[in-house]
Structure formats: C-alpha cells, structure tokens
Enzyme design. Structure first.
Site, PDB file in Angstrom:
ATOM      1  N   ASP A 126       5.949   1.706   6.601  1.00 11.90           N
ATOM      2  CA  ASP A 126       4.551   1.289   6.486  1.00 11.90           C
ATOM      3  C   ASP A 126       3.837   2.144   5.456  1.00 11.90           C
ATOM      4  O   ASP A 126       3.181   3.113   5.809  1.00 11.90           O
ATOM      5  CB  ASP A 126       3.878   1.385   7.856  1.00 11.90           C
ATOM      6  CG  ASP A 126       2.509   0.745   7.908  1.00 11.90           C
ATOM      7  OD1 ASP A 126       2.174   0.005   6.964  1.00 11.90           O
ATOM      8  OD2 ASP A 126       1.776   0.993   8.876  1.00 11.90           O
TER       9      ASP A 126
ATOM     10  N   GLU B 298      -5.077   1.512   2.698  1.00 10.48           N
ATOM     11  CA  GLU B 298      -4.943   0.395   3.625  1.00 10.48           C
ATOM     12  C   GLU B 298      -4.990   0.853   5.071  1.00 10.48           C
ATOM     13  O   GLU B 298      -5.518   0.147   5.942  1.00 10.48           O
ATOM     14  CB  GLU B 298      -3.637  -0.357   3.336  1.00 10.48           C
ATOM     15  CG  GLU B 298      -3.472  -1.667   4.090  1.00 10.48           C
ATOM     16  CD  GLU B 298      -2.827  -1.517   5.461  1.00 10.48           C
ATOM     17  OE1 GLU B 298      -2.824  -2.501   6.232  1.00 10.48           O
ATOM     18  OE2 GLU B 298      -2.317  -0.413   5.779  1.00 10.48           O
ATOM     19  N   GLU B 299      -4.455   2.049   5.338  1.00 12.37           N
ATOM     20  CA  GLU B 299      -4.405   2.532   6.718  1.00 12.37           C
ATOM     21  C   GLU B 299      -5.793   2.796   7.292  1.00 12.37           C
ATOM     22  O   GLU B 299      -5.947   2.894   8.515  1.00 12.37           O
ATOM     23  CB  GLU B 299      -3.551   3.798   6.812  1.00 12.37           C
ATOM     24  CG  GLU B 299      -2.078   3.602   6.486  1.00 12.37           C
ATOM     25  CD  GLU B 299      -1.337   2.751   7.504  1.00 12.37           C
ATOM     26  OE1 GLU B 299      -1.967   2.320   8.486  1.00 12.37           O
ATOM     27  OE2 GLU B 299      -0.137   2.513   7.314  1.00 12.37           O
TER      28      GLU B 299
ATOM     29  N   GLU C  71       3.899  -6.044   3.688  1.00 12.28           N
ATOM     30  CA  GLU C  71       4.102  -5.261   4.897  1.00 12.28           C
ATOM     31  C   GLU C  71       5.481  -5.619   5.445  1.00 12.28           C
ATOM     32  O   GLU C  71       6.065  -6.657   5.112  1.00 12.28           O
ATOM     33  CB  GLU C  71       3.029  -5.589   5.939  1.00 12.28           C
ATOM     34  CG  GLU C  71       1.629  -5.179   5.538  1.00 12.28           C
ATOM     35  CD  GLU C  71       1.350  -3.689   5.703  1.00 12.28           C
ATOM     36  OE1 GLU C  71       2.198  -2.982   6.289  1.00 12.28           O
ATOM     37  OE2 GLU C  71       0.292  -3.233   5.238  1.00 12.28           O
TER      38      GLU C  71
ATOM     39  N   HIS D 210       4.080   4.496  12.085  1.00 12.77           N
ATOM     40  CA  HIS D 210       3.128   5.430  12.708  1.00 12.77           C
ATOM     41  C   HIS D 210       3.757   6.269  13.814  1.00 12.77           C
ATOM     42  O   HIS D 210       3.036   6.845  14.628  1.00 12.77           O
ATOM     43  CB  HIS D 210       1.921   4.682  13.296  1.00 12.77           C
ATOM     44  CG  HIS D 210       1.142   3.876  12.322  1.00 12.77           C
ATOM     45  ND1 HIS D 210      -0.130   3.396  12.591  1.00 12.77           N
ATOM     46  CD2 HIS D 210       1.425   3.456  11.065  1.00 12.77           C
ATOM     47  CE1 HIS D 210      -0.573   2.704  11.555  1.00 12.77           C
ATOM     48  NE2 HIS D 210       0.362   2.729  10.617  1.00 12.77           N
TER      49      HIS D 210
ATOM     50  N   HIS E  85       0.835  -1.216   0.000  1.00 11.47           N
ATOM     51  CA  HIS E  85       0.000   0.000   0.000  1.00 11.47           C
ATOM     52  C   HIS E  85       0.860   1.252   0.000  1.00 11.47           C
ATOM     53  O   HIS E  85       1.985   1.266   0.512  1.00 11.47           O
ATOM     54  CB  HIS E  85      -0.994   0.010   1.162  1.00 11.47           C
ATOM     55  CG  HIS E  85      -0.387   0.147   2.531  1.00 11.47           C
ATOM     56  ND1 HIS E  85      -0.193   1.372   3.132  1.00 11.47           N
ATOM     57  CD2 HIS E  85       0.027  -0.773   3.425  1.00 11.47           C
ATOM     58  CE1 HIS E  85       0.310   1.185   4.339  1.00 11.47           C
ATOM     59  NE2 HIS E  85       0.459  -0.104   4.544  1.00 11.47           N
TER      60      HIS E  85
END
Length: 421
Positions: free
Chosen positions: A142, A176-177, A201, A387, A113
């Site tokens: 990510d 995706e998040e 991932e 994140h 993603h």
C-alpha cells in the site's frame, strides 16, 4: 482445398493478434526482475505522509523512472488553500505527474501513491526482503507496488515502440494515506478530462478489480474539564480524560455491517503532566461508509449521545470532516471490468470483479466525481498486510500477469477494442 478470401483474412488477423499478445508476454517476462529492483528502491525510502524529506526523495526517484520511459514529468506543490483536517499533517509533499503523448486519440489516467502510514525509523528493523513467492517491505502493498507496476507497464510499451494512445497521464500522490489533501482537486480535474481511469491500489490476496470504494469521514471529539492538583485537590478538578473515555465507550457500537458502516475511535490524547487532573482531552474517530447518507446517520447519533456526560461541568464537542467521498458502483465501469477479465483469461487467470467496497477510501473516488468515464480500482498486485507494521507483502507470481493486464488494457483502449461509453 481452396480457402475463401474472408477465411484467409480472419486467419491472418488471428495470427497478428496472437503475435501481438506473445510480444507483450515476452516483454513482460523481461520486466519482472527490473520491477522487483524498483520495488526494493522504493521500499528503501521511508515516505510517511508527513515525512517531507522522504516524500521528496521518493518523488525524485519516481520522476526519474517515469522520465526514463518517456514521460514529461512535473512536480506539483500542494495547493495553498487545501483542506485542513484536524490531526493530519499541516504540510505535504509534491505530487508527481507525468504525461506520455502518442499518435492516437484516447486519454488514459493511471493513479497510485508513494506515501505510507509508517513513521521514520521502522525501515532498519524491517528492510525489503524476499522469501519464496513473497516480497516484504513497509508500504510495499500500500501502495509502492502500484507505483512500480505503472512504471514498468509503461516500460513494456516503450520497449514495444507502442504509441497508439493519445495521452497517458500518470499521477502519483504524496499523501493518499491522509486524504490526498494536496491534490484532490487535480485528480478530479484529470478524471474529468480522460476517457478512462485505472487505479493501482492492490487487488488484495486474490486477483480482482473493484468498482466501488468507501468514503471516509473523520470525527474529532474534544472535551474540556478543569485542571487541579492530582494529589492535594483532585476533587476540585473535572477529569477530561474520564469524560472522554466515557464518551468513547458509549459510542463503541456505531458500526453497522448491514450498511457497510464502520466506526472506530483510532487516536486519543489527554493532559500534559502526570500530577494534574487533565483539563483537555481529544479523540479522533474513523468512519467508513459506502453511501454518503450513512455518514449523516452516524454523525447525528454521535451528536445526540455526547449530550450524556459522566463528569458534571465538562463540555463535549464534536466536529466532522469528510476525507474521501464514496465511489458507488457505476454502470459504465462494468464493460471495461469484463474486458479485463477476458484479457486475464488469455493467460490462464481468473479475475474477479467486485461490486462491494473493501472498506478503503482511494483516489479513484476523486477521479470519478465529475466524469462519466469508467473507473477501475484494484489493478495492483496481489498483496496482504497493508498498515500492519511487519507482515506487508506482495506475491511475486502476480507481477507478470498484472503487467500483462495493464499493458493490454492500455493497448485495447487505445485501439478501440475496449469500447468506452
């Protein structure tokens, strides 16, 4: 000494295998710097899930790179009837889908993603940078490295003129998040029409592949009180903010590590002006579980507890929406995971196979919903800090091993060396 024809055949075959492996290794080494260059280009485009302009820009770049390595690329708009989850974006960007057609029969799906959790404006303070073995950047762990890894693994195959697969399909998600709302049905459909699924991932700070992922459930708590002047008549009001705080505090103990259940309140809002008792308040909770039955358990406890109020004459309601299903360990994925371990051992590495979710929900779960095909998650680079705003990085030293692993997995599936159920 005369060698038997059988021994000669085995020796020649072994040399051919070693020669093929060396060709992949040599090409992988040439792809390391181009992959870093691609990572820099991806990181320098801010692409939060709700940033439609940023998602369009990065989608165009990804499409161009996939076309350059031989893909037939399309940009797929969000489905008009997509699931709406409170607190998440109403509009979402396009999914990039690329197809690579070969001469074989095996069908392989690759997932990653391109969206991030970061708001626009953060890039100026945290640009792409390299410090020793670490490459830093917002979204690099990510999952922009996963996008780059797919592109350059395909570049390795193209440089080797390798086309023994039947079809390689690449899907790069724009959201995706926030649950892949725009294309979750497409992922499920593609998962059902391919022989194996590899999802990119990150492999966390150690080299590993994962056979399970967590499900995600979103709980939205709404409180209705009564507005009043905060200075002249506060007692006439019913403070929705106070009631919301009470509700959150009485539901702060719902995580259960023994069951891999995690429940955290992550967003809250109340009121509209400083001089009025707030009439409305809302909080959103993030619930993670590896077994769908545990979602039911947490939801039931929350519904029971909201009956106990702090402020009389307030109303409290809760709504739940499942964002990701769990992907439990699936027996058919063990063989491919063990094969990946053997490939990694060829280059002196140790690859762990994790049967326990790390707590993340991913597109691998949608791909696994309606298929018996093996699904491997976590094939991306070693990384840290998803994140985390300012400490997100990948290990540069993991680029060559994971490029080699990805290329070899595709080749071994295509040639039947990785036996599929």
């Amino acid at each position: 000494m005369t060698r038997s024809p059988a021994l000669v055949a085995i020796f020649v075959s072994s040399l051919a295998v070693m020669s093929g492996q060396n060709a992949v290794l040599n090409r992988v080494q040439l792809e390391k710097q181009p992959l870093l260059d691609t990572l820099k280009a991806l990181v320098e485009i801010e692409s939060g899930s709700a940033d439609l302009e940023g998602i369009a820009r990065i989608g165009t770049l990804v499409a161009e790179r996939l076309q350059a390595v031989g893909g037939e690329v399309e940009s797929v708009p969000a489905v008009p009837n997509m699931l709406r989850i409170e607190g998440l974006p109403e509009r979402l960007g396009n999914t990039v889908v690329a197809r690579f057609r070969g001469k074989g029969t095996k069908r392989i799906l690759l997932l990653a993603h391109m969206d991030t959790v970061y708001p626009r404006g953060m890039l100026a303070q945290q640009p792409f940078r390299i410090e020793g073995d670490l490459a830093y950047g917002l979204g690099i762990a990510d999952d922009k490295h996963g996008v780059a890894l797919i592109i350059h693994a395909l570049s390795v195959l193209k440089a080797l003129n390798y086309d023994q697969y039947g079809l390689i399909t690449v899907l790069i998600s724009p959201d995706e998040e926030v649950g892949s709302l725009a294309e979750r049905d497409l992922i499920t459909s593609l998962g059902a029409s391919h022989d194996i699924v590899f999802s990119f991932e990150g492999s966390t700070a150690s080299d590993s592949v994962r056979l399970a992922t967590s499900g995600i459930d979103i709980g939205t708590l709404t409180v209705k009180g009564r507005a009043a002047h905060a200075g002249t008549a506060p007692l006439d009001g019913r403070n929705a903010l106070y009631e919301m705080a009470h509700q959150i505090l009485q539901m702060r103990d719902l995580s259960d590590p023994s069951k891999a259940v995690k429940m955290n309140w992550t967003l809250a809002s109340a009121g509209s002006v400083t001089n009025a008792i707030p009439e409305n308040a809302r909080a959103i909770g993030d619930i993670r579980a590896d077994d769908v039955k545990n979602f039911d358990g947490v939801e039931n406890v929350i519904r029971e507890r909201i009956q106990k109020h702090l402020i009389p004459d307030t109303t409290v309601e809760v709504k739940f929406q499942r964002m990701y299903p769990p992907m439990p360990v699936r027996p058919q994925s063990f063989g491919p995971a063990e094969h990946a371990q053997r490939i990694y051992k060829e280059i002196g590495g140790t690859l762990k196979v994790s049967e326990v979710s790390t707590g993340g929900g991913t597109d691998a779960a949608f791909a696994a919903l309606n298929t018996k095909a093996p699904v491997l998650e976590g094939l991306g680079l070693r990384n840290f800090g998803s994140h985390s705003n300012n400490v997100e990085y990948i290990y540069i030293s993991s680029i060559e091993p994971h490029l080699y692993l990805t290329a070899r997995l595709i080749m071994d599936v295509s040639e039947g060396k990785l036996v599929l159920p």
